[in-house]
Every structure is written in structure tokens, then in C-alpha cells.
Write a protein that holds these residues in place. Structure first.
Motif, PDB file in Angstrom:
ATOM      1  N   HIS A 244      51.863  60.771  18.716  1.00 46.17           N
ATOM      2  CA  HIS A 244      51.256  59.579  18.115  1.00 46.17           C
ATOM      3  C   HIS A 244      52.086  58.338  18.424  1.00 46.17           C
ATOM      4  O   HIS A 244      51.552  57.315  18.862  1.00 46.17           O
ATOM      5  CB  HIS A 244      51.136  59.763  16.598  1.00 46.17           C
ATOM      6  CG  HIS A 244      50.735  58.517  15.885  1.00 46.17           C
ATOM      7  ND1 HIS A 244      49.435  58.064  15.857  1.00 46.17           N
ATOM      8  CD2 HIS A 244      51.465  57.589  15.215  1.00 46.17           C
ATOM      9  CE1 HIS A 244      49.382  56.926  15.185  1.00 46.17           C
ATOM     10  NE2 HIS A 244      50.595  56.615  14.785  1.00 46.17           N
ATOM     11  N   PHE A 245      53.378  58.452  18.200  1.00 45.18           N
ATOM     12  CA  PHE A 245      54.217  57.257  18.347  1.00 45.18           C
ATOM     13  C   PHE A 245      54.486  56.893  19.812  1.00 45.18           C
ATOM     14  O   PHE A 245      54.943  55.785  20.091  1.00 45.18           O
ATOM     15  CB  PHE A 245      55.543  57.438  17.594  1.00 45.18           C
ATOM     16  CG  PHE A 245      55.379  57.386  16.104  1.00 45.18           C
ATOM     17  CD1 PHE A 245      54.848  56.257  15.489  1.00 45.18           C
ATOM     18  CD2 PHE A 245      55.737  58.451  15.308  1.00 45.18           C
ATOM     19  CE1 PHE A 245      54.685  56.196  14.111  1.00 45.18           C
ATOM     20  CE2 PHE A 245      55.578  58.405  13.929  1.00 45.18           C
ATOM     21  CZ  PHE A 245      55.052  57.276  13.328  1.00 45.18           C
ATOM     22  N   GLU A 365      59.260  57.697  14.819  1.00 45.75           N
ATOM     23  CA  GLU A 365      58.900  56.394  15.394  1.00 45.75           C
ATOM     24  C   GLU A 365      60.104  55.819  16.140  1.00 45.75           C
ATOM     25  O   GLU A 365      59.982  55.327  17.269  1.00 45.75           O
ATOM     26  CB  GLU A 365      58.452  55.434  14.281  1.00 45.75           C
ATOM     27  CG  GLU A 365      57.969  54.093  14.809  1.00 45.75           C
ATOM     28  CD  GLU A 365      57.467  53.175  13.701  1.00 45.75           C
ATOM     29  OE1 GLU A 365      57.816  53.409  12.526  1.00 45.75           O
ATOM     30  OE2 GLU A 365      56.749  52.222  14.019  1.00 45.75           O
ATOM     31  N   ARG A 378      64.782  53.770  33.197  1.00 50.84           N
ATOM     32  CA  ARG A 378      64.709  54.470  34.478  1.00 50.84           C
ATOM     33  C   ARG A 378      63.825  53.713  35.464  1.00 50.84           C
ATOM     34  O   ARG A 378      64.101  53.641  36.645  1.00 50.84           O
ATOM     35  CB  ARG A 378      64.139  55.884  34.280  1.00 50.84           C
ATOM     36  CG  ARG A 378      65.106  56.833  33.613  1.00 50.84           C
ATOM     37  CD  ARG A 378      64.413  58.159  33.349  1.00 50.84           C
ATOM     38  NE  ARG A 378      65.236  59.007  32.503  1.00 50.84           N
ATOM     39  CZ  ARG A 378      64.748  59.920  31.685  1.00 50.84           C
ATOM     40  NH1 ARG A 378      63.459  60.104  31.594  1.00 50.84           N
ATOM     41  NH2 ARG A 378      65.543  60.655  30.958  1.00 50.84           N
ATOM     42  N   VAL A 379      62.745  53.161  34.940  1.00 51.04           N
ATOM     43  CA  VAL A 379      61.763  52.510  35.810  1.00 51.04           C
ATOM     44  C   VAL A 379      62.160  51.076  36.111  1.00 51.04           C
ATOM     45  O   VAL A 379      61.899  50.553  37.184  1.00 51.04           O
ATOM     46  CB  VAL A 379      60.369  52.547  35.132  1.00 51.04           C
ATOM     47  CG1 VAL A 379      59.350  51.774  35.950  1.00 51.04           C
ATOM     48  CG2 VAL A 379      59.926  53.974  34.962  1.00 51.04           C
ATOM     49  N   LEU A 380      62.794  50.423  35.137  1.00 55.09           N
ATOM     50  CA  LEU A 380      63.047  48.992  35.246  1.00 55.09           C
ATOM     51  C   LEU A 380      64.542  48.684  35.311  1.00 55.09           C
ATOM     52  O   LEU A 380      65.159  48.314  34.321  1.00 55.09           O
ATOM     53  CB  LEU A 380      62.462  48.265  34.024  1.00 55.09           C
ATOM     54  CG  LEU A 380      60.952  48.342  33.837  1.00 55.09           C
ATOM     55  CD1 LEU A 380      60.566  47.710  32.515  1.00 55.09           C
ATOM     56  CD2 LEU A 380      60.245  47.633  34.961  1.00 55.09           C
ATOM     57  N   PRO A 381      65.163  48.826  36.473  1.00 58.38           N
ATOM     58  CA  PRO A 381      66.590  48.503  36.561  1.00 58.38           C
ATOM     59  C   PRO A 381      66.882  47.051  36.200  1.00 58.38           C
ATOM     60  O   PRO A 381      67.983  46.719  35.768  1.00 58.38           O
ATOM     61  CB  PRO A 381      66.930  48.799  38.025  1.00 58.38           C
ATOM     62  CG  PRO A 381      65.644  48.954  38.730  1.00 58.38           C
ATOM     63  CD  PRO A 381      64.615  49.295  37.741  1.00 58.38           C
ATOM     64  N   VAL A 382      65.869  46.194  36.303  1.00 58.71           N
ATOM     65  CA  VAL A 382      66.066  44.788  35.968  1.00 58.71           C
ATOM     66  C   VAL A 382      66.469  44.622  34.511  1.00 58.71           C
ATOM     67  O   VAL A 382      67.155  43.679  34.129  1.00 58.71           O
ATOM     68  CB  VAL A 382      64.781  43.982  36.295  1.00 58.71           C
ATOM     69  CG1 VAL A 382      63.659  44.333  35.335  1.00 58.71           C
ATOM     70  CG2 VAL A 382      65.055  42.484  36.262  1.00 58.71           C
TER      71      VAL A 382
END
Lengths: 385, 275
Positions: A244-245, A365, A378-382
Motif C-alpha cells: 500500500h505505502f 509508511e 540508485r536511479v538518480l545519482p544527481v
């Protein structure tokens, strides 16, 4: 869910082969014959036709369901599937047993009727589950032997555990390790106790201090998220809350549905109809009626004043309790009527485990948000800057 | 050319056969009895004007007929939404909630039950603006929100995609497309407060109003949100002070900008990884 799907908790026997001290059912020796079962199924199919309901799941339990022999189920299964097919309806089956009476002769019917899956119950430590003249340890030994045999036969075994005072003393890590590491159970759930039926000391003891239980749930959530969540261990209802969360599809347990009257009913071996198994076995004042006496199941439900009380409960809670102020209203709706009634003696008040639920919601939550942040990391090194 | 949808009382179903209709009634049983198979293909939806009636008959009726629950008093009626939750098994359900100071609980319960919400906004007074701001904050930031709250939802998307849609359309009140048929059979505006007068024809009503508002060089003329509002808040009282509703539009505009920034950052980062 009633609508396109209907769920029935069916108790074809009210008899049990064990003597668990905190059981909420007042047992009888009644069982349902195939002739009576055929009447029940016929009336349920009539109801499904009138309400344009396409499918039904029958949750078979007792009493103890394995007191009826496998051959009884073979005939019941054949009869039910034929009746359903003749009406263009679909009926599926789920099995809940204490597994004390399990034997390999059950394997065929468990595979054919129940999808090779069975739900059972065990606590850690086991304080209240006992055979008739035995100890909790003896019960646990028989249960463990039978569960292992079932798993060796390829049956998927899910376990419901109710935390007790010993559980809180042992702590969440030990509790988790017992089921996952020692027993190899990959699918289990925790439930909260409720003291239905005739009062007893064990039932009173089983209602835990809410602060202690809340802390246990929070600790268990931490352990599971750390060790089991990404390793495929299903721990209900924590896994569904996590879904859910994290914004995934979820199926929360009945205690947190908007109104359980919209979800299921229970019928016992005598034909009495009530909201769920505890109500039908232990609270005659809350019976909706008897399916064998009623002209139709639809009318029985529509005309039941007891059922109208259940239907009205969430409305009353919204008016008189603090639920509408709660951040978690959409996943709780005031909680479970049977826990409320058996613990507080009142019906139109919120679930006494409110504090525990909120603690569980909050920790999951938070953990879901952390998981999401890790994924973003992991996806956004920025974002590291 | 778009078809006009008529919001009719249930007793006019035979008279409007063949036309697109929203049928309204106090009693769900009346709706079901009055809508035989033949008229369902032109049925846009049904409106329930009372939240106290038993809805079982509607819950068991057909599939997928949009149902709008019309709330009159959010302060007292919000618990009644629970008895309508079962409708969602077969029908999409929207709750129309009047914008009054005690609005928030009704929106919260509707959302908890997975109903979409349409705020019946009209020309809100300052106390109602505060309630709207509370609802907007809930809609934008609370993680329990899983369904649209209109007009916020379409306005947010409209800012995000930079494709203005006026509130006349969002609120389904442009009489060029939607007309309300009174219990006496008179066609008029959907929102028709007591004492208000509609001058001229219904079809070009909104275009005429907008032209008049711009011609008088008043508040609308310099308003940065006119393309998203379309003069909606200047009817029926054209002296209505829009400063409150502008704060709502500004919040939505800022939220859409923040969303665009986040998504652009995300896309850029993924492209960076892909190189």
C-alpha cells in the motif's frame, strides 16, 4: 468482496480435536451432511444470481475441518462444482486447519480442491494451544511433524501466529527466526488476540499490553523489512501494508475493510449465519438467521437486524470516534467489530488495537519511504549532491 | 457538433428518450424502475439527491453506470458515505460536495472510500476559501489520496500540460453542453442560484459572459488565470472578489511547476545513466 465476488467462511463442523485455551469459539458436536450442504450451496447460488455475483470463495474451517474425512470433501467438491457450473458461476476453495489431524491421505484433496495449499496456526512460544489431554509442547511437536510432512508432500503451508506474553519477552528477532529460519515458513501472518466466547483466564492473559504489542510490531516490521521483504518472505499484514505505502496493488485483511458486511459472511454446521466465525459460534444475539429456515439467503441478509448493526458501525464511528481525524482512515475505517466487542463489550466504538495499528502503519509508511528513497538513489545519482 | 446532455428529474425519462441524459432522483429504487434496458445506451449517469435512502437496489443494478452522490450538508452527511461504498463494486461513483466551511471531513471520507470528488464550488465565501485551501493541501500532499478531487485535479493537469481548460468545462456547467431541466420542465443552467437571471440564449452563454467580462476591463481582464477559469467565478455575481480563489490557482500552478521540475530532473538523470 460482495459485488462481483462473494466470500463465505463455512464451518461444516463445529467440533474440534484440540483444546486451545484462548479459542474464541464455543464448540458443539454438529456437522453438516452432504444433503444439508447441497441446500446451502443452492441458496448461495440463488443469491449470486439475484445479486449478479460471478464468483465465490469458500473458506473451509471449523471447529476443526480435518475431523471430516477426505472422502467427505471429495463428494462435496464434486457436488459444488457441478452445481456452480450448472449456474455459470465459479467457486474456489481455501482450507484452514490446525493440522493436528493431518495425514498423507489428505494430499489428493488438498491438491485438487484447495490448490495444494493450507492455512494453519501456531504461536511462538506456544502457550495456549493444547491437545485434549496434552501440553502446549506436545501440541507443537505434533503440529510441527505434520506441517513438515505436508511440506515434504509439496503442500504450501501458511501460518497465522498470535503474539502472546512470551512472544513479547522473546522479541521480534527471535519470533521471526523461529518461523523463517527454523521452520522455513515463507508465508505467515500475525494476528491480534480477542477473547470471544466463554471468559477464561487464558483469554484475559492473551490480551496484551498495547504499548508492548505496538513495540513488538514495530520491531518485527524492522526485522522483516531488513531480512525478508526483498527475499520473498510474506509476512501479513505487513507485506500488504508495504504494498500500500509503495503504491502497489494491495489486499488488506478483513479487519481493515471499510465494512466487513460488504466482504463476507459465515455459516456454521447448524446453518446459522453471522458476520464471521467468532460471531457464528459464540454470539447467538448476533446471528443473522438460519439458512435452513430462511426462504432465501438474500432475504435473510436483507432482513437481519443484527446485520444492520454491522452495516451501521462505520457510520457511527465516523460520527462519534476520532477515526475521521486519523491519517490512516483509508486503510483502517475503525477496525474490526469482533475484536472491539469481545475486548470492550461495546460494538459502536473503534477497535481497541487502534494504537497498535497506528504504530504498524507509521513504521511501514516510513520504511516504504526509505525504500523509495533508496530506489531513487540508485536511479538518480544527481540526488547524491 | 457536441451533443447536449440534459440533467433531468426521473419522471422525465420518457419525454427525453433518445437524448443523452443524467437522471436524478431521491430514491435509488425509483431510478432503477424508471430506466429500462432501452434507455441505458443514452444514459450518461444517475444522480442520487438523498444519501439516506437504501442503495442495495442500485448496487445490484447493471454494471458501470456512473453514479453521482449529491451531498447537501457535508458537516452532517459525511458518515452516510459509508453506506454507499458497496456501489463501487459495479459503478464508478463520484460525490458532489458543496463548498462550505465544514467541507474537509466529507472530502476525507469520500477519498477513504475511493470515491472521486467534485467540489460544488460556486462563488465561495472567505470561510469556504479556507476550507478549500485545506482540501487542496490534502489533495496535493497526503499520500492517502488515490482519487481525483475536482476541480483541483483537472486544473493541476491543465497547468502541467499547459493546456487550459476552463472551470465551466471541469465543473460540467457550460450550458452549451450540459443543461439542467427543472422539476417543472424548464431548461436552464446547472448552477442556478435563487434570484440569478440568465440573459440571452443558453448556448452561447459562457462566450457572451466572457466577452462582457473582458469588455468591462475589470478583474478578469488582467487575471493571469482567466484561461483556466473562464469567468466562472464571476457568475452570477460579477462583483465577486476573486482574490481567494486566485490563491488556489497559484498553489496549483506552483505544484505543477514543482512536478514538472521533478520529472525533468528524473528524466535527465536517467538519460545520464543511459550514456
Amino acid at each position: 468482496m460482495i459485488g462481483n465476488h462473494f466470500s463465505l467462511i463455512l464451518l461444516p463442523t463445529n467440533k474440534c480435536n484440540v483444546a486451545c485455551e484462548y479459542c474464541f469459539e464455543d464448540k458443539t458436536n454438529d456437522f453438516m451432511s452432504h444433503e444439508r450442504l447441497a441446500i446451502v450451496i443452492d441458496k448461495l447460488l440463488d443469491h449470486m444470481e439475484r445479486k449478479a455475483i460471478a464468483s465465490m470463495t469458500i473458506y473451509w474451517q471449523g471447529g476443526e475441518i480435518m475431523l471430516l474425512p477426505p472422502v467427505w470433501f471429495e463428494r462435496a467438491h464434486e457436488m459444488i462444482q457441478q452445481a456452480a457450473a450448472a449456474r455459470g458461476k465459479r467457486i474456489t476453495h481455501s482450507l484452514q486447519s490446525n493440522m493436528i489431524g493431518y495425514h498423507k491421505r489428505w494430499n489428493t484433496i488438498i491438491a485438487e480442491m484447495f490448490g495444494n495449499s493450507v492455512g494453519t496456526s501456531m504461536d511462538f512460544p506456544n502457550l495456549y494451544r493444547k491437545t485434549r489431554h496434552g501440553t502446549p509442547a506436545q501440541y507443537a511437536a505434533v503440529w510441527l511433524r505434520n506441517v513438515r510432512a505436508a511440506r515434504e508432500a509439496g503442500i504450501q503451508v501458511g501460518v497465522i501466529a498470535i503474539p502472546n506474553q512470551g512472544t513479547l519477552q522473546a522479541g521480534a528477532e527471535r519470533f521471526y527466526a523461529y518461523f523463517v529460519d527454523e521452520l522455513g515458513i515463507m508465508d505467515f501472518q500475525i494476528n491480534t488476540s480477542f477473547s470471544g466466547g466463554e471468559p477464561s483466564t487464558a483469554k484475559q492473559e492473551s490480551i496484551l499490553d498495547l504499548d508492548g504489542l505496538s513495540q513488538f510490531c514495530v520491531d518485527l516490521a524492522r526485522v522483516w523489512v531488513e531480512c525478508g521483504y526483498e527475499q520473498g518472505v510474506r509476512l501479513g499484514p505487513l507485506d500488504e501494508l508495504m504494498h500500500h505505502f509503495t503504491g502497489e496493488g494491495t489486499c488488506l485483511p478483513c479487519i481493515w475493510q471499510q465494512n466487513c458486511t460488504d466482504e463476507f459472511v459465515s455459516i456454521d454446521a447448524r446453518g446459522y449465519v453471522a458476520q464471521c466465525d467468532c460471531w457464528v459460534t459464540s454470539y447467538p444475539d448476533y446471528w443473522f438467521g438460519n439458512i435452513f429456515d430462511a426462504v432465501s439467503f438474500t432475504e435473510l441478509l436483507q432482513q437481519s437486524q443484527a446485520r444492520q448493526r454491522f452495516q451501521a458501525r462505520p457510520e457511527v464511528l465516523m460520527e462519534h470516534e476520532s477515526c475521521v481525524e486519523c491519517d490512516y482512515l483509508s486503510i483502517c475505517h475503525g477496525g474490526c467489530p469482533v475484536r472491539t466487542y469481545t475486548i470492550t463489550g461495546k460494538f459502536f466504538v473503534k477497535d481497541p488495537y487502534c494504537q497498535v495499528y497506528k504504530a504498524l502503519f507509521a513504521i511501514l509508511e516510513e520504511r516504504a519511504a526509505k525504500k523509495a528513497a533508496v530506489r531513487s538513489w540508485r536511479v538518480l545519482p544527481v540526488l547524491r549532491a | 457538433m457536441s451533443t447536449i446532455v440534459y440533467n433531468i428529474p426521473v419522471q422525465f425519462v420518457p419525454a427525453y428518450r433518445g437524448r443523452e441524459v443524467i437522471v436524478r432522483a431521491q430514491d435509488p429504487a425509483e431510478l432503477v424502475q424508471s430506466l429500462p434496458e432501452g434507455v441505458l445506451d443514452k444514459l450518461v449517469g444517475v444522480q442520487l439527491l438523498s444519501l439516506t435512502a437504501t442503495v442495495d437496489v442500485l448496487a445490484d443494478w447493471g454494471y458501470g453506470v456512473p453514479v453521482e452522490l449529491v451531498m447537501r450538508s457535508p458537516e452532517t452527511e459525511f458518515p452516510l458515505l459509508y453506506r454507499h461504498a458497496k456501489l463501487l463494486d459495479k459503478h464508478p461513483v463520484r460525490v458532489s460536495i458543496p463548498v462550505l466551511p465544514a467541507l474537509f471531513k466529507a472530502v476525507k471520507v469520500a477519498n477513504a472510500l475511493r470515491f472521486t470528488v467534485k467540489l460544488d464550488v460556486g462563488q465561495p465565501e472567505p470561510a469556504a476559501i479556507a476550507a478549500l485551501q485545506e482540501v487542496l493541501d490534502f489533495y496535493l500532499h497526503h499520500m492517502a489520496v488515490a482519487q481525483p478531487v475536482e476541480f483541483f485535479h483537472t486544473a493541476l493537469l491543465s497547468f502541467y500540460h499547459q493546456e487550459p481548460v476552463t472551470l465551466w468545462d471541469v465543473q460540467e456547467e457550460d450550458p452549451a453542453y450540459v443543461r439542467y431541466v427543472t422539476d417543472n420542465g424548464r431548461e436552464t443552467m446547472v448552477r442556478y442560484p435563487i434570484g440569478a437571471r440568465v440573459r440571452g440564449a443558453l448556448g452561447p452563454f459562457v462566450a457572451d459572459l466572457q466577452q462582457a467580462l473582458l469588455a468591462e476591463r475589470g478583474e478578469c481582464c488582467a487575471c493571469e488565470f482567466f484561461a483556466h477559469c473562464g469567468g466562472y467565478f464571476k457568475w452570477p455575481r460579477q462583483d465577486y472578489d476573486c482574490s481567494g480563489v486566485k490563491t488556489l490557482f497559484r498553489t496549483l500552478q506552483d505544484a505543477s511547476a514543482a512536478l514538472r521540475h521533478d520529472l525533468n530532473t528524473f528524466t535527465a538523470a536517467r538519460q545520464e545513466i543511459g550514456r
